[in-house]
Design a protein around this motif. Structure first.
Motif, PDB file in Angstrom:
ATOM      1  N   GLY A   1      -9.389  -3.939  -2.410  1.00  0.00           N
ATOM      2  CA  GLY A   1      -9.867  -3.386  -1.142  1.00  0.00           C
ATOM      3  C   GLY A   1      -9.845  -4.417  -0.033  1.00  0.00           C
ATOM      4  N   LEU A   2      -8.901  -5.357  -0.131  1.00  0.00           N
ATOM      5  CA  LEU A   2      -8.853  -6.428   0.874  1.00  0.00           C
ATOM      6  C   LEU A   2      -7.657  -6.325   1.814  1.00  0.00           C
TER       7      LEU A   2
ATOM      8  N   GLY B   1      -1.189  10.018   1.013  1.00  0.00           N
ATOM      9  CA  GLY B   1      -1.974  10.084   2.254  1.00  0.00           C
ATOM     10  C   GLY B   1      -3.336   9.433   2.072  1.00  0.00           C
TER      11      GLY B   1
ATOM     12  N   ASN C   1       0.842  -1.209   0.000  1.00  0.00           N
ATOM     13  CA  ASN C   1       0.000   0.000   0.000  1.00  0.00           C
ATOM     14  C   ASN C   1       0.871   1.250   0.000  1.00  0.00           C
TER      15      ASN C   1
ATOM     16  N   ASP D   1       5.106   6.165   4.849  1.00  0.00           N
ATOM     17  CA  ASP D   1       5.492   6.542   3.483  1.00  0.00           C
ATOM     18  C   ASP D   1       5.350   8.047   3.326  1.00  0.00           C
TER      19      ASP D   1
ATOM     20  N   LEU E   1      -6.035  -4.135   3.762  1.00  0.00           N
ATOM     21  CA  LEU E   1      -6.111  -3.633   5.143  1.00  0.00           C
ATOM     22  C   LEU E   1      -7.129  -4.408   5.973  1.00  0.00           C
TER      23      LEU E   1
ATOM     24  N   THR F   1     -11.757   0.521  -1.643  1.00  0.00           N
ATOM     25  CA  THR F   1     -10.535   0.799  -2.399  1.00  0.00           C
ATOM     26  C   THR F   1     -10.686   2.090  -3.172  1.00  0.00           C
ATOM     27  N   THR F   2      -9.560   2.770  -3.401  1.00  0.00           N
ATOM     28  CA  THR F   2      -9.576   3.942  -4.272  1.00  0.00           C
ATOM     29  C   THR F   2      -8.718   3.663  -5.500  1.00  0.00           C
ATOM     30  N   LYS F   3      -8.296   2.390  -5.641  1.00  0.00           N
ATOM     31  CA  LYS F   3      -7.401   2.061  -6.759  1.00  0.00           C
ATOM     32  C   LYS F   3      -8.196   1.399  -7.883  1.00  0.00           C
TER      33      LYS F   3
HETATM   34  N1  LIG Z   1      -0.221   3.970   2.755  1.00  0.00           N
HETATM   35  C1  LIG Z   1      -1.361   4.453   2.248  1.00  0.00           C
HETATM   36  N2  LIG Z   1      -1.453   5.739   1.828  1.00  0.00           N
HETATM   37  C2  LIG Z   1      -2.588   6.221   1.315  1.00  0.00           C
HETATM   38  N3  LIG Z   1      -3.731   5.504   1.188  1.00  0.00           N
HETATM   39  C3  LIG Z   1      -3.710   4.233   1.588  1.00  0.00           C
HETATM   40  C4  LIG Z   1      -2.535   3.635   2.149  1.00  0.00           C
HETATM   41  N4  LIG Z   1      -2.850   2.361   2.460  1.00  0.00           N
HETATM   42  C5  LIG Z   1      -4.136   2.170   2.132  1.00  0.00           C
HETATM   43  N5  LIG Z   1      -4.661   3.271   1.591  1.00  0.00           N
HETATM   44  C6  LIG Z   1      -6.052   3.464   1.139  1.00  0.00           C
HETATM   45  O1  LIG Z   1      -6.839   2.444   1.693  1.00  0.00           O
HETATM   46  C7  LIG Z   1      -7.513   1.724   0.673  1.00  0.00           C
HETATM   47  C8  LIG Z   1      -7.699   0.293   1.104  1.00  0.00           C
HETATM   48  O2  LIG Z   1      -6.453  -0.373   1.163  1.00  0.00           O
HETATM   49  P1  LIG Z   1      -6.424  -1.940   1.018  1.00  0.00           P
HETATM   50  O3  LIG Z   1      -5.031  -2.409   1.132  1.00  0.00           O
HETATM   51  O4  LIG Z   1      -7.417  -2.534   1.940  1.00  0.00           O
HETATM   52  O5  LIG Z   1      -6.980  -2.196  -0.451  1.00  0.00           O
HETATM   53  P2  LIG Z   1      -6.274  -1.884  -1.825  1.00  0.00           P
HETATM   54  O6  LIG Z   1      -4.821  -1.633  -1.641  1.00  0.00           O
HETATM   55  O7  LIG Z   1      -7.081  -0.818  -2.496  1.00  0.00           O
HETATM   56  O8  LIG Z   1      -6.495  -3.252  -2.607  1.00  0.00           O
HETATM   57  P3  LIG Z   1      -5.765  -4.672  -2.282  1.00  0.00           P
HETATM   58  O9  LIG Z   1      -6.870  -5.598  -1.979  1.00  0.00           O
HETATM   59  O10 LIG Z   1      -5.045  -4.998  -3.522  1.00  0.00           O
HETATM   60  O11 LIG Z   1      -4.846  -4.448  -1.125  1.00  0.00           O
HETATM   61  C9  LIG Z   1      -6.662   1.930  -0.554  1.00  0.00           C
HETATM   62  O12 LIG Z   1      -7.413   1.764  -1.732  1.00  0.00           O
HETATM   63  C10 LIG Z   1      -6.181   3.365  -0.357  1.00  0.00           C
HETATM   64  O13 LIG Z   1      -7.181   4.277  -0.722  1.00  0.00           O
END
Ligand SMILES: Nc1ncnc2c1ncn2[C@@H]1O[C@H](COP(=O)(O)OP(=O)(O)OP(=O)(O)O)[C@@H](O)[C@H]1O
Ligand SMILES: [Mg+2]
Length: 397
Positions: free
Chosen positions: A360-361, A339, A303, A335, A363, A353-355
């Protein structure tokens, strides 16, 4: 002892017997043979399966041989009295939840209090009305059965949610498989290249006249060491990807961070990110499943990598810090990226998720794993830009 079952009881029994052939398995404990027989007959007529015990010892023995659903227990008996029988029952595995109703001719408030203190659920005064006995027995059996259903339901729910977590966690691990594979290939290159150059050197030594066998022996042992390194790496990868039950063991949190840094160093290099460690000087023992902890950290670091995608080269750095904080051991992943978005409490929810290609799994799984280890996890934006995600686990001695 003088007490009488009133005539009405048999009537209730007759009705009950039609409604439900076996209404409950009851152990009746009473030292006066006439009372024991009377109560036993009335309850049997009312449709219950009844076992009799004329004293405390036999009652405990009978209950241990087969757990009754309810115990009707005389308070005053020679040998061990009703209170003692009850408190021993409550200490026996499998019998602690069996409801005990006391029967007593001297039921003043103190007697009753004592009965509740040793784990009884109700008190019936002698001489009893059988309707009352029947009504109380019925309602306590009902409560007990509902409790059992609830507990079974809870168990099922817990099992299902554990299974779901395991499935999702596995899914997430597979999704990160590309990253692991990249890391593996990079890592494997080193021992493989070393093996190759050692083999070439050995060939030269063997061609010499006379062949330099001592040097060759040394080279062979180097080759063996590199080979072991390579197969350790493959083994680690296999463990990461296989579906297995968690195995909790005592670990140094610093070691886990080092392993994850090694695993992700290739990925960091590819993305031109500096991966830095600031480890606590002392050992940080925790009780955890190593693979699950690696998974938590990998999700946090990936992340952090993603968050810095838009930054200029040279500005991308991720720091993994560990520290002891009171009775807990903590890891902080910081990092200098974009943010967290507004309202970022939701980032720990599944599928947030914002990606564009995020699941969105990451965290939510990290949170589930940390919580399953008795720890806590948090996320915040740094005052000087970027974000920090940290988690704390209970420290071990
Ligand atoms: N270090 C970070 N800095 C900024 N935003 C973050 C950070 N870590 C997580 N996020 C935000 O939290 C959201 C959820 O993170 P999460 O790891 O659960 O899912 P993801 O990275 O979108 O998908 P994946 O399932 O592949 O991990 C991200 O989409 C992002 O918006
Ligand atoms: Mg993620």
């Amino acid at each position: 002892m003088d007490q009488t079952g009133q005539a009405g009881g048999t009537q209730v029994g007759a009705q009950g017997a039609h409604a439900d052939p076996v209404r409950g398995d009851i152990l009746v404990v009473e030292d006066t043979p006439a009372s024991l027989q009377l109560l036993s007959r009335l309850l049997t007529d009312a449709g219950y399966r009844v076992r009799e015990a004329p004293n405390g010892e036999l009652a405990l023995w009978s209950a241990q041989a087969q757990a009754p659903e309810l115990v009707l227990l005389d308070v005053r008996m020679p040998g061990i009295d009703g209170y003692e029988v009850c408190s021993r029952l409550k200490r026996m595995p499998g019998l602690d939840e069996v409801p005990v109703i006391f029967l007593s001719a001297h039921s003043d408030t103190d007697d009753k209090l004592r009965g509740f203190q040793v784990g009884g659920v109700d008190f019936i005064s002698k001489p009893f009305q059988f309707e009352e006995v029947n009504a109380r027995v019925q309602s306590h059996l009902k409560i007990r059965r509902l409790q059992q259903q609830l507990a079974a339901h809870n168990d099922r729910l817990q099992k299902e949610s554990r299974q779901r977590l395991a499935e999702i966690a596995h899914l997430n691990r597979n999704a990160s498989a590309t990253v692991y594979c990249a890391a593996l290939m990079h890592e494997l290159n080193q021992p493989l290249a070393a093996i190759m150059s050692n083999a070439e050197a050995a060939e030269l030594f063997l061609k010499m006249n006379p062949p330099q066998l001592d040097d060759v022996a040394e080279i062979l042992s180097d080759i063996q060491r590199d080979d072991r390194r390579a197969s350790d790496l493959i083994q680690r990868m296999r463990e990461l990807l296989k579906k297995s039950d968690p195995v909790v063991q005592k670990l140094d949190l610093n070691d886990v961070v080092r392993q994850v840094c090694t695993l992700l160093s290739g990925e960091a290099r590819m993305r031109r990110i500096v991966l830095e460690m600031q480890l606590a000087p002392q050992v940080l023992p925790v009780a955890a499943d190593p693979i699950q902890l690696q998974q938590v950290l990998i999700n946090l670091v990936l992340n952090a990598f993603d968050a810095m995608a838009q930054l200029a080269d040279g500005a991308r750095a991720v720091c993994l810090a560990t520290r002891r904080n009171g009775n807990t051991a903590e890891v902080l992943v910081s990092d200098q990226g974009c943010g967290f978005p507004e309202g970022h409490e939701r980032v720990f929810e599944s599928f947030f998720t914002t990606k564009p290609h995020g699941m969105g799994l990451g965290l939510s799984i990290a949170a589930a794993i940390v919580q399953a280890h008795g720890g806590s996890i948090w996320a915040r934006n740094n005052a000087d830009g970027g974000a920090t995600v940290g988690f704390a686990l209970p420290g071990q001695p």
